[in-house]
Write a protein that holds these residues in place. Structure first.
Motif, PDB file in Angstrom:
ATOM      1  N   ALA A 130      45.629  57.887  42.016  1.00 34.13           N
ATOM      2  CA  ALA A 130      46.524  56.851  41.488  1.00 34.13           C
ATOM      3  C   ALA A 130      45.903  56.161  40.277  1.00 34.13           C
ATOM      4  CB  ALA A 130      46.841  55.835  42.583  1.00 34.13           C
ATOM      5  N   ALA A 131      44.592  55.913  40.320  1.00 33.77           N
ATOM      6  CA  ALA A 131      43.929  55.231  39.207  1.00 33.77           C
ATOM      7  C   ALA A 131      43.914  56.086  37.945  1.00 33.77           C
ATOM      8  CB  ALA A 131      42.505  54.848  39.604  1.00 33.77           C
ATOM      9  N   VAL A 132      43.804  57.384  38.101  1.00 37.54           N
ATOM     10  CA  VAL A 132      43.861  58.279  36.944  1.00 37.54           C
ATOM     11  C   VAL A 132      45.226  58.170  36.274  1.00 37.54           C
ATOM     12  CG1 VAL A 132      43.862  60.706  36.245  1.00 37.54           C
ATOM     13  CG2 VAL A 132      42.099  59.853  37.810  1.00 37.54           C
ATOM     14  N   ARG A 133      46.278  58.047  37.084  1.00 36.72           N
ATOM     15  CA  ARG A 133      47.638  57.924  36.534  1.00 36.72           C
ATOM     16  C   ARG A 133      47.903  56.533  35.958  1.00 36.72           C
ATOM     17  NH1 ARG A 133      48.776  60.448  41.501  1.00 36.72           N
ATOM     18  NH2 ARG A 133      49.664  58.502  42.326  1.00 36.72           N
ATOM     19  N   HIS A 134      47.187  55.518  36.460  1.00 41.23           N
ATOM     20  CA  HIS A 134      47.434  54.130  36.049  1.00 41.23           C
ATOM     21  C   HIS A 134      46.107  53.482  35.657  1.00 41.23           C
ATOM     22  CE1 HIS A 134      51.513  54.470  37.729  1.00 41.23           C
ATOM     23  NE2 HIS A 134      50.942  55.045  38.777  1.00 41.23           N
ATOM     24  N   PRO A 135      45.585  53.815  34.475  1.00 40.58           N
ATOM     25  CA  PRO A 135      44.226  53.400  34.118  1.00 40.58           C
ATOM     26  C   PRO A 135      44.039  51.898  33.884  1.00 40.58           C
ATOM     27  CG  PRO A 135      45.295  54.496  32.275  1.00 40.58           C
ATOM     28  CD  PRO A 135      46.178  54.699  33.461  1.00 40.58           C
ATOM     29  N   THR A 136      45.120  51.147  33.708  1.00 38.32           N
ATOM     30  CA  THR A 136      44.988  49.700  33.503  1.00 38.32           C
ATOM     31  C   THR A 136      45.539  48.916  34.695  1.00 38.32           C
ATOM     32  OG1 THR A 136      47.106  49.531  32.326  1.00 38.32           O
ATOM     33  CG2 THR A 136      45.138  49.970  31.002  1.00 38.32           C
ATOM     34  N   SER A 137      45.553  49.536  35.856  1.00 39.35           N
ATOM     35  CA  SER A 137      46.065  48.889  37.062  1.00 39.35           C
ATOM     36  C   SER A 137      44.965  48.706  38.094  1.00 39.35           C
ATOM     37  CB  SER A 137      47.191  49.717  37.697  1.00 39.35           C
ATOM     38  OG  SER A 137      48.351  49.722  36.880  1.00 39.35           O
ATOM     39  N   ILE A 138      45.157  47.709  38.940  1.00 38.85           N
ATOM     40  CA  ILE A 138      44.395  47.618  40.183  1.00 38.85           C
ATOM     41  C   ILE A 138      45.160  48.414  41.227  1.00 38.85           C
ATOM     42  CG2 ILE A 138      43.703  46.105  42.072  1.00 38.85           C
ATOM     43  CD1 ILE A 138      43.155  43.930  40.039  1.00 38.85           C
ATOM     44  N   ILE A 139      44.487  49.330  41.876  1.00 44.86           N
ATOM     45  CA  ILE A 139      45.104  50.173  42.894  1.00 44.86           C
ATOM     46  C   ILE A 139      44.706  49.628  44.274  1.00 44.86           C
ATOM     47  CG2 ILE A 139      45.436  52.521  43.742  1.00 44.86           C
ATOM     48  CD1 ILE A 139      46.135  52.135  40.760  1.00 44.86           C
ATOM     49  N   GLY A 140      45.677  49.358  45.118  1.00 45.11           N
ATOM     50  CA  GLY A 140      45.407  48.915  46.474  1.00 45.11           C
ATOM     51  C   GLY A 140      45.919  49.918  47.482  1.00 45.11           C
ATOM     52  N   CYS A 141      46.010  49.502  48.723  1.00 45.86           N
ATOM     53  CA  CYS A 141      46.531  50.374  49.770  1.00 45.86           C
ATOM     54  C   CYS A 141      46.993  49.515  50.935  1.00 45.86           C
ATOM     55  CB  CYS A 141      45.474  51.375  50.237  1.00 45.86           C
ATOM     56  SG  CYS A 141      44.032  50.623  51.040  1.00 45.86           S
ATOM     57  N   GLN A 142      47.667  50.126  51.868  1.00 40.17           N
ATOM     58  CA  GLN A 142      48.003  49.446  53.104  1.00 40.17           C
ATOM     59  C   GLN A 142      46.763  49.389  53.996  1.00 40.17           C
ATOM     60  OE1 GLN A 142      51.333  51.887  54.360  1.00 40.17           O
ATOM     61  NE2 GLN A 142      52.815  50.446  53.502  1.00 40.17           N
ATOM     62  N   VAL A 143      46.798  48.478  54.976  1.00 41.70           N
ATOM     63  CA  VAL A 143      45.627  48.278  55.830  1.00 41.70           C
ATOM     64  C   VAL A 143      46.028  48.254  57.302  1.00 41.70           C
ATOM     65  CG1 VAL A 143      44.460  46.946  54.031  1.00 41.70           C
ATOM     66  CG2 VAL A 143      45.779  45.747  55.793  1.00 41.70           C
ATOM     67  N   THR A 177      48.394  39.900  45.695  1.00 35.64           N
ATOM     68  CA  THR A 177      49.344  40.754  46.413  1.00 35.64           C
ATOM     69  C   THR A 177      48.737  42.113  46.734  1.00 35.64           C
ATOM     70  OG1 THR A 177      50.255  41.338  44.243  1.00 35.64           O
ATOM     71  CG2 THR A 177      51.432  39.654  45.513  1.00 35.64           C
ATOM     72  N   VAL A 178      47.773  42.537  45.953  1.00 37.41           N
ATOM     73  CA  VAL A 178      46.929  43.688  46.287  1.00 37.41           C
ATOM     74  C   VAL A 178      45.581  43.097  46.677  1.00 37.41           C
ATOM     75  CG1 VAL A 178      45.813  45.781  45.428  1.00 37.41           C
ATOM     76  CG2 VAL A 178      48.148  45.217  44.703  1.00 37.41           C
ATOM     77  N   ILE A 179      45.248  43.150  47.951  1.00 37.98           N
ATOM     78  CA  ILE A 179      44.110  42.371  48.437  1.00 37.98           C
ATOM     79  C   ILE A 179      42.780  43.005  48.019  1.00 37.98           C
ATOM     80  CG2 ILE A 179      45.436  41.410  50.353  1.00 37.98           C
ATOM     81  CD1 ILE A 179      43.869  43.327  52.209  1.00 37.98           C
ATOM     82  N   MET A 180      41.813  42.145  47.763  1.00 37.33           N
ATOM     83  CA  MET A 180      40.525  42.563  47.200  1.00 37.33           C
ATOM     84  C   MET A 180      39.833  43.682  47.985  1.00 37.33           C
ATOM     85  SD  MET A 180      37.991  42.113  45.027  1.00 37.33           S
ATOM     86  CE  MET A 180      36.862  43.483  45.199  1.00 37.33           C
ATOM     87  N   PRO A 181      39.773  43.657  49.320  1.00 37.08           N
ATOM     88  CA  PRO A 181      39.045  44.734  50.019  1.00 37.08           C
ATOM     89  C   PRO A 181      39.618  46.128  49.780  1.00 37.08           C
ATOM     90  CG  PRO A 181      39.367  42.860  51.475  1.00 37.08           C
ATOM     91  CD  PRO A 181      40.211  42.605  50.258  1.00 37.08           C
ATOM     92  N   THR A 182      40.824  46.216  49.201  1.00 38.17           N
ATOM     93  CA  THR A 182      41.432  47.519  48.939  1.00 38.17           C
ATOM     94  C   THR A 182      41.367  47.913  47.467  1.00 38.17           C
ATOM     95  OG1 THR A 182      43.704  46.742  48.463  1.00 38.17           O
ATOM     96  CG2 THR A 182      43.088  47.015  50.788  1.00 38.17           C
ATOM     97  N   PHE A 209      39.694  36.703  39.263  1.00 38.24           N
ATOM     98  CA  PHE A 209      39.745  37.999  38.586  1.00 38.24           C
ATOM     99  C   PHE A 209      41.180  38.521  38.536  1.00 38.24           C
ATOM    100  CE2 PHE A 209      39.553  42.535  38.112  1.00 38.24           C
ATOM    101  CZ  PHE A 209      38.474  42.770  37.261  1.00 38.24           C
ATOM    102  N   PHE A 210      41.904  38.369  39.637  1.00 38.62           N
ATOM    103  CA  PHE A 210      43.291  38.824  39.726  1.00 38.62           C
ATOM    104  C   PHE A 210      44.142  38.146  38.653  1.00 38.62           C
ATOM    105  CE2 PHE A 210      47.523  38.672  41.879  1.00 38.62           C
ATOM    106  CZ  PHE A 210      47.710  40.029  42.083  1.00 38.62           C
ATOM    107  N   HIS A 211      43.995  36.843  38.500  1.00 35.29           N
ATOM    108  CA  HIS A 211      44.754  36.122  37.468  1.00 35.29           C
ATOM    109  C   HIS A 211      44.389  36.617  36.071  1.00 35.29           C
ATOM    110  CE1 HIS A 211      45.619  32.384  40.193  1.00 35.29           C
ATOM    111  NE2 HIS A 211      46.372  33.425  40.491  1.00 35.29           N
ATOM    112  N   GLU A 212      43.099  36.839  35.816  1.00 37.25           N
ATOM    113  CA  GLU A 212      42.689  37.331  34.505  1.00 37.25           C
ATOM    114  C   GLU A 212      43.218  38.736  34.254  1.00 37.25           C
ATOM    115  OE1 GLU A 212      40.968  36.989  30.770  1.00 37.25           O
ATOM    116  OE2 GLU A 212      41.419  35.487  32.318  1.00 37.25           O
ATOM    117  N   HIS A 213      43.238  39.548  35.283  1.00 37.09           N
ATOM    118  CA  HIS A 213      43.826  40.893  35.200  1.00 37.09           C
ATOM    119  C   HIS A 213      45.288  40.820  34.766  1.00 37.09           C
ATOM    120  CE1 HIS A 213      45.050  44.922  36.599  1.00 37.09           C
ATOM    121  NE2 HIS A 213      45.979  44.336  37.332  1.00 37.09           N
ATOM    122  N   LEU A 214      46.042  39.910  35.341  1.00 34.63           N
ATOM    123  CA  LEU A 214      47.446  39.769  34.975  1.00 34.63           C
ATOM    124  C   LEU A 214      47.599  39.213  33.561  1.00 34.63           C
ATOM    125  CD1 LEU A 214      48.856  38.372  38.342  1.00 34.63           C
ATOM    126  CD2 LEU A 214      49.091  40.697  37.450  1.00 34.63           C
TER     127      LEU A 214
END
Length: 393
Positions: A130-143, A177-182, A209-214
């Motif tokens: 997923a990160a290869v497809r979205h190089p400027t995104s934070i990638i998360g997952c379900q837990v 909304t995408v939690i840090m541990p993921t 960091f999340f706010h700066e990312h956005l």
């Protein structure tokens, strides 16, 4: 303590090979969970090259003994292990430890892992793709939460947000909304956004960091598979962050990211949380929700109502609060008694059917798909959710 791990990797003939993914693992007194955590790194089915970058933040338990035990196993399976840390009397915090672990690592992508969590075998493979497809995104997952019955509503929120809600619910008290541990992202994007705040205990380094990312235009993607066992326990670092600290950061980001697009707005809920929001706003933002004139009117969007004239209460679309409580509505206004302004602001209260958008909604978050910016409650906590510029009701 000096970084180690590369000599053994060199002996295996792997030191010169590029590393695709670095697993970033800060550790502080994690002996209870490290065996499971490190075992899950070994079990990854990712076919590219991996390294594990551990930073020991002044652990006083047996964490380092466990790490040294697993280092041999991991390197025997071709996973480079880099270990750094310090033996100071006190830990320097999660933000510092993550930054150090990243600095000593070399992978093109970063996979963040907390020492009390456990990765599913496919995590790195699926998030890397997923990160290869979205190089400027934070990638998360379900837990999957452990214990299973802990924070049930929060866990549902993590796992069930729709793709658009990953962005529209960024103001909630639940945090990112995408939690840090993921989190999983490219090193290049992390370097563009980061580093983490190193203020130490009590600082929400992930939220900052999340706010700066956005701010920098980053995207949010969730792999919709449960790829992490996310542990809940009283000793988790997240419990050191005060609710008031989170609230302050949320309100400031709301003022920075959403409110500048509106000439005026209505706060939905004239009760405790709505009034708290009003009092927390800067004077420039408060004047958008009542008859107090703005010193310099902000630019209005094409869909926002027109700002009221100085000192004059405008038509219903520029009211401050709306509610369903007849007592609050009958009183007709909220007076900000603690204000230093003279005269003290008297903010009108309307029935919600008479109110006009845009709204900041301070109510309990329920499974309603509307398009608002919400400040409300979920699992007994305040939340700010979505931005709305459509008619009420």
């Amino acid at each position: 303590m000096q970084a180690s791990g590369y000599p053994a990797a060199a002996a295996l003939g792997q030191a010169s090979a590029p590393v695709h993914v670095s697993v970033i693992l800060p550790v502080h007194d994690a002996e209870l969970w490290l065996d499971e955590c490190l075992g899950s790194v070994l079990q990854q089915d990712f076919e590219g090259s991996m390294e594990l970058s551990i930073f020991n933040d002044a652990s006083k338990d047996k964490s380092m003994t466990i790490i040294e035990k697993w280092k041999e196993k991991l390197e025997g399976s071709g996973i480079l292990v880099v270990i750094g840390g310090h033996d100071s009397p006190s830990p320097r915090g999660v933000g510092y430890s993550k930054n150090q672990a990243i600095a000593q690592s070399s992978g093109s992508y970063l996979c963040f892992l907390d020492s009390d969590d456990v990765m599913m075998p496919q995590r790195v493979r699926l998030q890397h793709a997923a990160a290869v497809r979205h190089p400027t995104s934070i990638i998360g997952c379900q837990v999957r939460r452990e214990p299973p019955n802990s924070t049930e509503r929060y866990t549902r929120w993590i796992n069930q947000l729709a793709p658009d809600q990953l962005l529209t619910q960024v103001f909630t008290s639940n945090g990112p909304t995408v939690i840090m541990p993921t989190w999983f992202c490219s090193r290049a994007w992390f370097s563009h956004v980061g580093p983490f705040d190193e203020g130490g205990r009590g600082v929400p380094e992930d939220l900052l960091f999340f706010h700066e990312h956005l701010r920098k235009g980053g995207g949010l993607i969730r792999v919709d598979q449960s790829l992490l066992l996310y542990r809940y326990h009283p000793g988790a670092a997240t419990h050191s962050v005060l609710e008031t600290t989170i609230w302050t950061h949320r309100v400031r980001f709301l003022e920075e990211w959403a409110l500048p697009h509106w000439a005026t707005f209505t706060i939905w809920n004239a009760g405790r949380q709505g009034r708290r929001l009003y009092r927390s706003l800067t004077a420039g933002s408060r004047c958008k929700v009542g008859p107090t004139p703005c010193p310099t009117p902000p630019p209005s969007s094409s869909t926002a109502p027109t700002a009221p004239e100085a000192g004059v209460l405008g038509p219903p679309q520029v009211v401050a609060f709306c509610d369903v409580d007849e007592k609050k509505i009958k009183k007709g206004f909220y007076c900000y008694e603690d204000s230093q302004e003279r005269p003290k602001p008297r903010v009108p209260v309307l029935h919600f059917r008479a109110a006009q958008p845009p709204f900041v909604i301070c109510v309990k978050l329920v499974s309603v798909r509307l398009g608002h910016v919400w400040l409300g409650q979920s699992q007994g906590q305040e939340v700010v959710c979505r931005v709305h510029q459509e008619a009420a009701g």
